[in-house]
Design a protein around this motif. Sequence first.
Motif, PDB file in Angstrom:
ATOM      1  N   LEU A   1       0.820  -1.213   0.000  1.00  0.00           N
ATOM      2  CA  LEU A   1       0.000   0.000   0.000  1.00  0.00           C
ATOM      3  C   LEU A   1       0.856   1.265   0.000  1.00  0.00           C
ATOM      4  O   LEU A   1       0.589   2.215  -0.742  1.00  0.00           O
ATOM      5  N   SER A   2       1.911   1.273   0.856  1.00  0.00           N
ATOM      6  CA  SER A   2       2.788   2.446   0.911  1.00  0.00           C
ATOM      7  C   SER A   2       3.578   2.589  -0.378  1.00  0.00           C
ATOM      8  O   SER A   2       3.786   3.698  -0.875  1.00  0.00           O
ATOM      9  N   GLY A   3       4.009   1.452  -0.951  1.00  0.00           N
ATOM     10  CA  GLY A   3       4.738   1.482  -2.218  1.00  0.00           C
ATOM     11  C   GLY A   3       3.875   1.989  -3.350  1.00  0.00           C
ATOM     12  O   GLY A   3       4.335   2.744  -4.214  1.00  0.00           O
ATOM     13  N   LEU A   4       2.606   1.596  -3.334  1.00  0.00           N
ATOM     14  CA  LEU A   4       1.676   2.073  -4.359  1.00  0.00           C
ATOM     15  C   LEU A   4       1.481   3.580  -4.242  1.00  0.00           C
ATOM     16  O   LEU A   4       1.512   4.303  -5.249  1.00  0.00           O
ATOM     17  N   GLY A   5       1.309   4.059  -2.997  1.00  0.00           N
ATOM     18  CA  GLY A   5       1.148   5.493  -2.779  1.00  0.00           C
ATOM     19  C   GLY A   5       2.376   6.275  -3.206  1.00  0.00           C
ATOM     20  O   GLY A   5       2.267   7.324  -3.860  1.00  0.00           O
ATOM     21  N   PHE A   6       3.561   5.757  -2.852  1.00  0.00           N
ATOM     22  CA  PHE A   6       4.801   6.438  -3.205  1.00  0.00           C
ATOM     23  C   PHE A   6       5.007   6.456  -4.718  1.00  0.00           C
ATOM     24  O   PHE A   6       5.474   7.449  -5.278  1.00  0.00           O
ATOM     25  N   THR A   7       4.653   5.350  -5.386  1.00  0.00           N
ATOM     26  CA  THR A   7       4.817   5.268  -6.834  1.00  0.00           C
ATOM     27  C   THR A   7       3.933   6.288  -7.540  1.00  0.00           C
ATOM     28  O   THR A   7       4.375   6.986  -8.461  1.00  0.00           O
ATOM     29  N   VAL A   8       2.669   6.378  -7.109  1.00  0.00           N
ATOM     30  CA  VAL A   8       1.757   7.353  -7.701  1.00  0.00           C
ATOM     31  C   VAL A   8       2.289   8.765  -7.464  1.00  0.00           C
ATOM     32  O   VAL A   8       2.293   9.611  -8.372  1.00  0.00           O
TER      33      VAL A   8
ATOM     34  N   VAL B   1       4.797  13.979  -9.302  1.00  0.00           N
ATOM     35  CA  VAL B   1       5.725  15.108  -9.112  1.00  0.00           C
ATOM     36  C   VAL B   1       6.846  15.133 -10.151  1.00  0.00           C
ATOM     37  O   VAL B   1       7.560  16.130 -10.257  1.00  0.00           O
ATOM     38  N   SER B   2       7.010  14.049 -10.912  1.00  0.00           N
ATOM     39  CA  SER B   2       8.098  14.019 -11.899  1.00  0.00           C
ATOM     40  C   SER B   2       7.592  13.948 -13.332  1.00  0.00           C
ATOM     41  O   SER B   2       8.371  13.723 -14.251  1.00  0.00           O
ATOM     42  N   HIS B   3       6.283  14.155 -13.516  1.00  0.00           N
ATOM     43  CA  HIS B   3       5.725  13.978 -14.858  1.00  0.00           C
ATOM     44  C   HIS B   3       6.107  15.108 -15.800  1.00  0.00           C
ATOM     45  O   HIS B   3       6.039  14.968 -17.020  1.00  0.00           O
TER      46      HIS B   3
ATOM     47  N   SER C   1       7.937  20.473 -11.139  1.00  0.00           N
ATOM     48  CA  SER C   1       6.761  20.468 -10.254  1.00  0.00           C
ATOM     49  C   SER C   1       6.991  21.359  -9.038  1.00  0.00           C
ATOM     50  O   SER C   1       8.128  21.614  -8.629  1.00  0.00           O
ATOM     51  N   ASN C   2       5.894  21.832  -8.458  1.00  0.00           N
ATOM     52  CA  ASN C   2       5.977  22.709  -7.285  1.00  0.00           C
ATOM     53  C   ASN C   2       6.675  22.014  -6.122  1.00  0.00           C
ATOM     54  O   ASN C   2       7.391  22.652  -5.347  1.00  0.00           O
ATOM     55  N   TRP C   3       6.475  20.704  -5.987  1.00  0.00           N
ATOM     56  CA  TRP C   3       7.094  19.965  -4.890  1.00  0.00           C
ATOM     57  C   TRP C   3       8.612  19.969  -5.025  1.00  0.00           C
ATOM     58  O   TRP C   3       9.331  20.225  -4.046  1.00  0.00           O
ATOM     59  N   ILE C   4       9.111  19.709  -6.231  1.00  0.00           N
ATOM     60  CA  ILE C   4      10.559  19.722  -6.457  1.00  0.00           C
ATOM     61  C   ILE C   4      11.106  21.131  -6.257  1.00  0.00           C
ATOM     62  O   ILE C   4      12.169  21.319  -5.653  1.00  0.00           O
ATOM     63  N   GLN C   5      10.392  22.135  -6.744  1.00  0.00           N
ATOM     64  CA  GLN C   5      10.838  23.522  -6.559  1.00  0.00           C
ATOM     65  C   GLN C   5      10.949  23.868  -5.076  1.00  0.00           C
ATOM     66  O   GLN C   5      11.909  24.527  -4.654  1.00  0.00           O
ATOM     67  N   THR C   6       9.970  23.421  -4.299  1.00  0.00           N
ATOM     68  CA  THR C   6       9.979  23.707  -2.859  1.00  0.00           C
ATOM     69  C   THR C   6      11.174  23.052  -2.184  1.00  0.00           C
ATOM     70  O   THR C   6      11.851  23.677  -1.348  1.00  0.00           O
TER      71      THR C   6
ATOM     72  N   ASN D   1      18.100  16.659 -12.126  1.00  0.00           N
ATOM     73  CA  ASN D   1      18.661  15.396 -11.626  1.00  0.00           C
ATOM     74  C   ASN D   1      17.670  14.693 -10.708  1.00  0.00           C
ATOM     75  O   ASN D   1      17.479  13.475 -10.792  1.00  0.00           O
ATOM     76  N   MET D   2      17.038  15.462  -9.817  1.00  0.00           N
ATOM     77  CA  MET D   2      16.051  14.907  -8.900  1.00  0.00           C
ATOM     78  C   MET D   2      14.871  14.326  -9.673  1.00  0.00           C
ATOM     79  O   MET D   2      14.356  13.248  -9.350  1.00  0.00           O
ATOM     80  N   ASN D   3      14.446  15.049 -10.700  1.00  0.00           N
ATOM     81  CA  ASN D   3      13.322  14.620 -11.517  1.00  0.00           C
ATOM     82  C   ASN D   3      13.613  13.282 -12.205  1.00  0.00           C
ATOM     83  O   ASN D   3      12.780  12.368 -12.217  1.00  0.00           O
ATOM     84  N   ARG D   4      14.816  13.173 -12.759  1.00  0.00           N
ATOM     85  CA  ARG D   4      15.214  11.933 -13.443  1.00  0.00           C
ATOM     86  C   ARG D   4      15.296  10.774 -12.451  1.00  0.00           C
ATOM     87  O   ARG D   4      14.893   9.652 -12.758  1.00  0.00           O
ATOM     88  N   THR D   5      15.831  11.063 -11.256  1.00  0.00           N
ATOM     89  CA  THR D   5      15.950  10.027 -10.231  1.00  0.00           C
ATOM     90  C   THR D   5      14.580   9.520  -9.804  1.00  0.00           C
ATOM     91  O   THR D   5      14.367   8.316  -9.640  1.00  0.00           O
ATOM     92  N   LEU D   6      13.636  10.449  -9.628  1.00  0.00           N
ATOM     93  CA  LEU D   6      12.284  10.070  -9.227  1.00  0.00           C
ATOM     94  C   LEU D   6      11.614   9.191 -10.283  1.00  0.00           C
ATOM     95  O   LEU D   6      10.916   8.229  -9.958  1.00  0.00           O
ATOM     96  N   LYS D   7      11.833   9.509 -11.544  1.00  0.00           N
ATOM     97  CA  LYS D   7      11.255   8.709 -12.620  1.00  0.00           C
ATOM     98  C   LYS D   7      11.814   7.285 -12.601  1.00  0.00           C
ATOM     99  O   LYS D   7      11.083   6.309 -12.795  1.00  0.00           O
TER     100      LYS D   7
END
Length: 272
Positions: A85-92, A97-99, A120-125, A226-232
């Motif tokens: 459940l947590s993995g599913l939430g984290f994946t979504v 945030v990286s789309h 994304s606003n989250w990464i900017q923050t 870099n963060m965006n690519r890592t998240l993807k």
Amino acid sequence: MSFHLSNKLLGIINFLTFIFSIPILVAGIWLSKSGVSDCGLTADTNLIRIGALIMIVSLAGFIGSCYGVGWLLWAYLVIILLLILSGLGFTVFTFVVSHKGSGETVAGKGYKEYKLGNYSNWIQTIVNETQNWNKIKTCLVDTKVCTGFKNKYLNYTVEKFHKERLNAIQSGCCKPSNDCGFTYRSPMNRTEEKGVYSNPDCKAWDNDPTVLCFNCKSCKAGVADNMNRTLKKEATVNVVFLILLIIVYCIGCCAFWNNKRDDVYNNQVWKP
């Protein structure tokens, strides 16, 4: 207790994951002791937590499935379900945030330029938070990320340099923005021309190797990319991990019910 196929499979899987957890735990402890920095990311702490969690869960699954300890196997299944459940939430979340966000192509240049507002606003923050950025910037300076950049392109002419495919950090932190129009002397040595610059990064640039464009928005954008690519990548790995977890969970459920049936059978056989 008869030893069912599902119990055997679950026992083997958990034995292998227990063995796998040992190098993860050792690597996390070594990183925390050696002071190896990853520019503000807590990889060492995360590795210790992940290694310890895998080890504990694997032990519970192995003992529960191989020795018929029902309550331990039940606890194991609850933990696996929570992980799913947590993995599913984290994946979504990571996909959301990286789309968006990527470098912008510059006419006549092999490299791209990066703008923080594209992400994304989250990464900017995360990147804009003062404490986070101070740690990242200090790390970038201390690890001399631009030194290799300088040495590699030191003897390049401006025309040859402009054809290079720089990574996000090199483009955003190790050189001034293309908007500035500075005179190229070497990769990290530019002459500022007189004029009014619309891009505030132009005033933030300095030829000092400890300054360069580390105070520029473009540098934050390079880190954001870099963060965006890592998240993807993490999101993709999580999908595979979730599929494996679901398979293990199904096998675990079979083993759990096998244990329950064996307990019922044994109680019936030995009932006076």
